[in-house]
Design a protein around this motif. Structure first.
Motif, mmCIF file in Angstrom:
data_model
loop_
_atom_site.group_PDB
_atom_site.id
_atom_site.type_symbol
_atom_site.label_atom_id
_atom_site.label_comp_id
_atom_site.label_asym_id
_atom_site.label_seq_id
_atom_site.Cartn_x
_atom_site.Cartn_y
_atom_site.Cartn_z
ATOM 1 N N THR A 162 0.926 -1.444 -0.095
ATOM 2 C CA THR A 162 0.093 -0.088 -0.027
ATOM 3 C C THR A 162 0.910 1.176 -0.042
ATOM 4 O OG1 THR A 162 -1.722 -0.999 1.039
ATOM 5 C CG2 THR A 162 -1.636 1.257 1.313
ATOM 6 N N THR A 187 -2.289 -1.155 -3.480
ATOM 7 C CA THR A 187 -3.043 -0.150 -3.120
ATOM 8 C C THR A 187 -2.526 1.380 -3.120
ATOM 9 O OG1 THR A 187 -4.611 -1.463 -1.589
ATOM 10 C CG2 THR A 187 -4.830 0.947 -1.477
ATOM 11 N N GLN A 189 -3.364 4.903 -2.390
ATOM 12 C CA GLN A 189 -4.230 5.797 -1.441
ATOM 13 C C GLN A 189 -4.281 7.372 -2.036
ATOM 14 O OE1 GLN A 189 -3.216 5.506 2.641
ATOM 15 N NE2 GLN A 189 -4.300 3.333 2.865
ATOM 16 N N VAL A 212 -5.903 -1.201 -6.545
ATOM 17 C CA VAL A 212 -6.845 -0.359 -5.722
ATOM 18 C C VAL A 212 -6.560 1.212 -6.068
ATOM 19 C CG1 VAL A 212 -8.156 0.022 -3.728
ATOM 20 C CG2 VAL A 212 -7.444 -2.208 -4.235
ATOM 21 N N GLN A 214 -7.417 5.040 -4.999
ATOM 22 C CA GLN A 214 -8.050 5.729 -4.077
ATOM 23 C C GLN A 214 -8.137 7.291 -4.452
ATOM 24 O OE1 GLN A 214 -7.245 4.507 -0.147
ATOM 25 N NE2 GLN A 214 -8.369 2.795 -0.264
ATOM 26 N N THR A 233 -10.221 -1.624 -8.604
ATOM 27 C CA THR A 233 -10.918 -0.952 -7.843
ATOM 28 C C THR A 233 -10.954 0.318 -7.577
ATOM 29 O OG1 THR A 233 -11.312 -3.311 -6.933
ATOM 30 C CG2 THR A 233 -12.352 -1.340 -5.678
ATOM 31 N N LEU A 234 -12.000 1.237 -7.863
ATOM 32 C CA LEU A 234 -12.093 2.705 -7.373
ATOM 33 C C LEU A 234 -12.737 2.541 -6.033
ATOM 34 C CD1 LEU A 234 -13.144 3.965 -11.070
ATOM 35 C CD2 LEU A 234 -10.472 3.513 -10.086
ATOM 36 N N SER A 235 -11.876 2.835 -5.076
ATOM 37 C CA SER A 235 -12.639 2.961 -3.706
ATOM 38 C C SER A 235 -12.171 4.394 -2.989
ATOM 39 C CB SER A 235 -12.389 1.921 -3.000
ATOM 40 O OG SER A 235 -10.792 1.760 -2.716
ATOM 41 N N GLY A 236 -12.718 4.546 -1.659
ATOM 42 C CA GLY A 236 -12.508 5.627 -1.068
ATOM 43 C C GLY A 236 -13.750 6.455 -0.894
ATOM 44 N N THR A 237 -13.526 7.471 -0.235
ATOM 45 C CA THR A 237 -14.540 8.440 -0.072
ATOM 46 C C THR A 237 -14.697 9.828 -0.888
ATOM 47 O OG1 THR A 237 -13.695 9.569 1.976
ATOM 48 C CG2 THR A 237 -15.121 7.548 2.233
ATOM 49 N N GLN A 240 -12.898 11.389 -7.389
ATOM 50 C CA GLN A 240 -11.754 10.783 -8.262
ATOM 51 C C GLN A 240 -12.297 11.055 -9.716
ATOM 52 O OE1 GLN A 240 -12.332 6.619 -6.090
ATOM 53 N NE2 GLN A 240 -10.278 6.754 -6.963
ATOM 54 N N LYS A 256 -17.586 2.649 -3.701
ATOM 55 C CA LYS A 256 -17.215 3.947 -3.036
ATOM 56 C C LYS A 256 -18.399 4.362 -2.268
ATOM 57 C CE LYS A 256 -15.701 7.669 -5.306
ATOM 58 N NZ LYS A 256 -14.359 7.779 -4.277
#
Length: 339
Positions: A162, A187, A189, A212, A214, A233-237, A240, A256
């Motif tokens: 990561t 990952t 971030q 991943v 983010q 994978t597109l993730s986080g809050t 983007q 997300k």
């Protein structure tokens, strides 16, 4: 006692140990010993030496430009301070339980070097500094990578890890190369940027790992993407912006809890699955998929681009505000619209 020689494969290495009683300069011979915990006065580590930090010296190490001219082995906590772009010529190893705090703007490595971080080892910056990796550096990280990263001439990531920060192109000058990802899950971030200076930089996912993201995917000179069998994978809050520069990539999954994913370039993907998202916005860009599109949550905004799905187009559950009726959607398979 004299120099310590580690003999093998037609070479020997002269070790130097940091033994300062307080913070001091890398170039001060009083801070270096030929033995662990020994008396100072040894020559400053240079090319062919290993500079060892094993806890028998204290205080931070102040660097001037290009001070470090050999390997660095961090066996106990160490702090590097200074100004500007400092350079390590050879390899950096951070042992289990040890932390290297880079309190300078950029710690630079050149020419095919390797950074090894063992399990529970940590590379960090308490002051917002980062790493500048030039010439195709390899990262072998089983521990924690907690700072921003700039790269030039490609980058090799040898095991799943990561990045707790951005992975972006060297701000001094972008160079072509290949960013190679491992098997397992990597990952990022922060933002991931792929740039170059002429033909562009390529991404190699042929080890079939998962990626991943983010932050943003930024691709001003992405020249090719060797897809594997993994998943992006597109993730986080956070919001983007995603641009694969029209390259063909693996399955994409958007997962997300909040924020907007906005396409800023065309993309070709094996399949696109939206499992949970604040908003997915294609803007004016095209999506081409050899597989299926499935949405089960969030707001879909399909703009004026063309969206082609060879297998199917399944809208299982989306939120109020979804708008895809005015888009050009081409499919050759089953269709489900539960809304």
């Amino acid at each position: 006692q004299g120099d310590t020689w580690d003999i093998g494969a037609d070479e020997f290495v002269l070790n130097r140990y940091w033994v300062a009683s307080s913070s001091g300069n890398w170039t001060d011979t009083a801070n270096w010993s030929e033995t662990s915990g020994g008396s100072g006065g040894a020559s400053v580590p240079g090319s062919g030496n290993v500079a060892i930090f094993d806890g028998n010296g204290t205080g931070s190490v102040t660097l001037s430009a290009q001070d470090i001219q050999g390997d660095v082995d961090v066996k106990a906590d160490a702090t590097f301070t200074g100004n500007g772009d400092q350079r390590t010529m050879d390899d950096l190893t951070i042992r289990s339980g040890a932390t290297l705090d880079v309190q300078i703007s950029l710690l630079r490595m050149d020419g095919g070097d390797t950074i090894t971080i063992e399990s529970t080892g940590t590379l960090t910056s308490s002051t917002g500094g980062g790493m500048r990796l030039r010439g195709g550096v390899t990262i072998d990280c089983a521990g924690t990578w907690d700072l921003d990263t700039q790269y030039r001439n490609g980058l090799t990531i040898s095991q799943a890890m990561t990045f707790q920060g951005d992975v972006v192109t060297d701000t001094a000058v972008a160079q072509d190369g290949t960013v190679t990802f491992p098997s397992g899950t990597t990952t990022i971030q922060g933002d991931f940027e792929v740039d170059g200076n002429s033909s562009g930089t390529t991404v190699d996912m042929s080890n079939n790992g998962d990626l991943v993201l983010q932050g943003d995917m930024i691709s001003p000179l992405l020249a090719g993407w060797t897809a594997g069998t993994g998943t992006i994978t597109l993730s986080g809050t956070a919001d983007q912006n995603i641009d694969f520069n029209g390259e063909s990539v693996e399955d994409i999954v958007v997962n997300k809890s909040s924020g907007t994913v906005t396409l800023t370039g065309d993309v070709t993907t094996d399949s696109l699955t939206i499992t949970d998202v604040g908003t997915f916005d294609t803007d004016t860009y095209d999506i081409t998929s050899s597989g299926n599109f499935a949405a089960d949550g969030g707001i879909l905004l399909f703009g004026s681009g063309t969206h082609t799905f060879s297998s199917g187009f399944d809208i299982l559950d989306v939120d109020s505000g979804t708008d895809y009726e005015t888009s050009t959607i081409v499919f050759d398979g089953t269709t489900t619209d539960a809304n």
